[in-house]
Design a protein around this motif. Structure first.
Motif, mmCIF file in Angstrom:
data_model
loop_
_atom_site.group_PDB
_atom_site.id
_atom_site.type_symbol
_atom_site.label_atom_id
_atom_site.label_comp_id
_atom_site.label_asym_id
_atom_site.label_seq_id
_atom_site.Cartn_x
_atom_site.Cartn_y
_atom_site.Cartn_z
ATOM 1 N N THR A 30 47.288 35.163 50.002
ATOM 2 C CA THR A 30 46.879 34.526 48.757
ATOM 3 C C THR A 30 47.643 35.153 47.599
ATOM 4 O OG1 THR A 30 45.066 36.091 48.636
ATOM 5 C CG2 THR A 30 44.512 33.872 49.382
ATOM 6 N N THR A 31 47.551 34.495 46.464
ATOM 7 C CA THR A 31 48.142 35.051 45.243
ATOM 8 C C THR A 31 46.993 35.375 44.298
ATOM 9 O OG1 THR A 31 50.135 33.758 45.568
ATOM 10 C CG2 THR A 31 49.750 34.627 43.366
ATOM 11 N N VAL A 32 46.916 36.639 43.932
ATOM 12 C CA VAL A 32 45.857 37.124 43.052
ATOM 13 C C VAL A 32 46.380 37.073 41.617
ATOM 14 C CG1 VAL A 32 44.541 39.190 42.442
ATOM 15 C CG2 VAL A 32 44.913 38.612 44.855
ATOM 16 N N THR A 33 45.570 36.567 40.700
ATOM 17 C CA THR A 33 45.971 36.485 39.287
ATOM 18 C C THR A 33 45.342 37.633 38.501
ATOM 19 O OG1 THR A 33 46.175 34.092 39.431
ATOM 20 C CG2 THR A 33 45.949 35.026 37.224
ATOM 21 N N ILE A 34 46.143 38.243 37.642
ATOM 22 C CA ILE A 34 45.694 39.393 36.853
ATOM 23 C C ILE A 34 46.036 39.136 35.390
ATOM 24 C CG2 ILE A 34 46.035 41.879 36.461
ATOM 25 C CD1 ILE A 34 47.236 41.505 39.593
ATOM 26 N N SER A 35 45.037 39.217 34.514
ATOM 27 C CA SER A 35 45.281 39.089 33.078
ATOM 28 C C SER A 35 45.354 40.479 32.484
ATOM 29 C CB SER A 35 44.145 38.301 32.407
ATOM 30 O OG SER A 35 44.130 36.983 32.897
ATOM 31 N N THR A 36 46.465 40.803 31.855
ATOM 32 C CA THR A 36 46.578 42.112 31.208
ATOM 33 C C THR A 36 46.383 41.940 29.711
ATOM 34 O OG1 THR A 36 48.981 42.001 30.934
ATOM 35 C CG2 THR A 36 48.153 42.853 33.037
ATOM 36 N N HIS A 37 45.938 42.998 29.055
ATOM 37 C CA HIS A 37 45.519 42.873 27.657
ATOM 38 C C HIS A 37 46.264 43.801 26.700
ATOM 39 C CE1 HIS A 37 42.293 40.207 28.908
ATOM 40 N NE2 HIS A 37 42.082 41.036 29.926
ATOM 41 N N GLN A 38 47.062 44.700 27.261
ATOM 42 C CA GLN A 38 47.819 45.618 26.409
ATOM 43 C C GLN A 38 49.304 45.548 26.763
ATOM 44 O OE1 GLN A 38 45.993 49.576 25.993
ATOM 45 N NE2 GLN A 38 44.225 48.788 27.098
ATOM 46 N N HIS A 39 50.126 46.162 25.907
ATOM 47 C CA HIS A 39 51.571 46.210 26.184
ATOM 48 C C HIS A 39 51.822 46.950 27.492
ATOM 49 C CE1 HIS A 39 55.808 46.407 25.749
ATOM 50 N NE2 HIS A 39 55.865 47.681 25.419
ATOM 51 N N MET A 40 51.158 48.096 27.645
ATOM 52 C CA MET A 40 51.276 48.860 28.884
ATOM 53 C C MET A 40 49.887 49.342 29.283
ATOM 54 S SD MET A 40 54.728 51.179 28.453
ATOM 55 C CE MET A 40 56.315 50.401 28.065
ATOM 56 N N GLU A 41 49.510 49.060 30.530
ATOM 57 C CA GLU A 41 48.208 49.505 31.008
ATOM 58 C C GLU A 41 48.160 49.399 32.521
ATOM 59 O OE1 GLU A 41 44.725 47.012 30.478
ATOM 60 O OE2 GLU A 41 45.959 45.247 30.124
ATOM 61 N N LEU A 42 47.237 50.162 33.121
ATOM 62 C CA LEU A 42 46.970 50.038 34.557
ATOM 63 C C LEU A 42 45.655 49.282 34.731
ATOM 64 C CD1 LEU A 42 49.210 52.207 34.720
ATOM 65 C CD2 LEU A 42 47.922 53.229 36.599
ATOM 66 N N VAL A 43 45.678 48.248 35.566
ATOM 67 C CA VAL A 43 44.484 47.432 35.806
ATOM 68 C C VAL A 43 44.043 47.638 37.256
ATOM 69 C CG1 VAL A 43 43.557 45.091 35.803
ATOM 70 C CG2 VAL A 43 45.340 45.717 34.154
ATOM 71 N N ASP A 44 42.803 48.044 37.429
ATOM 72 C CA ASP A 44 42.239 48.266 38.769
ATOM 73 C C ASP A 44 42.010 46.909 39.451
ATOM 74 O OD1 ASP A 44 40.706 48.870 41.012
ATOM 75 O OD2 ASP A 44 39.360 50.244 39.958
ATOM 76 N N ILE A 45 42.748 46.660 40.541
ATOM 77 C CA ILE A 45 42.603 45.370 41.250
ATOM 78 C C ILE A 45 41.969 45.564 42.630
ATOM 79 C CG2 ILE A 45 44.529 44.271 40.009
ATOM 80 C CD1 ILE A 45 46.258 44.707 42.550
ATOM 81 N N THR A 46 41.379 46.721 42.863
ATOM 82 C CA THR A 46 40.818 47.030 44.190
ATOM 83 C C THR A 46 39.772 45.999 44.619
ATOM 84 O OG1 THR A 46 41.074 49.345 43.539
ATOM 85 C CG2 THR A 46 39.917 48.918 45.609
ATOM 86 N N THR A 47 38.869 45.659 43.701
ATOM 87 C CA THR A 47 37.797 44.716 44.039
ATOM 88 C C THR A 47 38.362 43.353 44.446
ATOM 89 O OG1 THR A 47 36.349 45.867 42.503
ATOM 90 C CG2 THR A 47 35.642 43.677 43.189
#
Lengths: 133, 133, 133
Positions: free
Chosen positions: B4-21
């Motif tokens: 599958t393709t998981v979609t991630i929305s980021t909110h800052q110029h640089m950040e780490l987003v936890d996608i474990t769940t």
């Protein structure tokens, strides 16, 4: 499929430990001739890398080099004080994939597999999974 | 095999987003008990890493650390001005391999899977392929 | 399973060489539609990365960026004098996993596969294994 957990005792705050012999022993135990060996490091202040094993100075220089540019005294937020170790972990990576052919690890002439300790000394573990393909 | 393709929305110029769940949900949907989970990031100013998820300060410090040593104001040639983001992408890596055992991701106690945004905010995608072995 | 060794001639001391076309040719030869492509670099002063291929300035900036923060003149112990190249090799990584779907490499729009030469010019090799899954 053959999966084990390899134990590594580290002796310095930061050091590279050659684990090639341990992984080769797991490969022999697996009796798998062709496939892949996936190594996974479950720690967040350590890593896995493949680099030159002939001259021990290379592994020393790798740690020295990282300590030259990863900021060690920056006012990080993480209160444990080991943010430089977490940064080195991300730079190095948490897993390795090595090809298996004719019952041996397909490494280059000078390559060895290293566990990278960035916050020791500690007793560490690496998961080693060897799969036939 | 489940992909599958998981979609991630980021909110800052640089950040780490936890996608474990999100990845754990894909693993449940796959109904695969033993195998591998390969995550692939198709973007050139982003990456994937595994690091500590317990203290949110660690992911902040990772970005701060990278910004301390990757040159941000160097006169790069690439006219888009995001060469530091491309450099961070190569330092972090474009894919992750996580072992699957008993229907769970074989992560260490403190480990979480992070999408690394180095040129956001944007809507990003990660390909998640879970294979039985 | 299809495995070959791809030869790469590098022309500068440090440079990124786009090897995507060579790998795509191996994929076609394999006739494998769905699976994985694992690339392994057997050298200790080189690496493999995926990054932007549209603008050649990006690959130039990647080398420039690495040379800005990896210490080039530090008094390293390794007498060959190429410790910075070994450090860059560990920062970049020794292997890549690319997903294969519909007989093509599942790369993002701007992504190309690069061999990273950090101690050339030399004739180098990369092992390419394509497996059906």
């Amino acid at each position: 499929m053959h999966q084990t957990t390899v134990t590594i005792s580290t002796h310095q705050h930061m050091e590279l430990v050659d684990i090639t012999t341990q992984i080769q022993a797991e490969l022999r135990a697996s009796q798998i001739a062709t496939g892949t060996c996936i190594l996974f490091n479950p720690h967040t202040t350590a890593g896995l890398t493949i680099n030159e094993g002939a001259d021990p100075a290379v592994r020393t220089d790798l740690i020295k080099g990282l300590r030259q540019f990863v900021p060690l005294d920056y006012p990080f937020q993480h209160q444990e004080g080991n943010s430089p170790s977490h940064i080195m972990a991300t730079l190095t990576g948490s897993s390795l994939t090595v090809l298996v052919e004719n019952g041996t690890l397909l490494l280059g002439t000078w390559q060895k597999i290293f566990f990278c300790e960035y916050d020791g000394p500690r007793t560490r573990k690496v998961v080693c999974r060897i799969s036939a393909s």
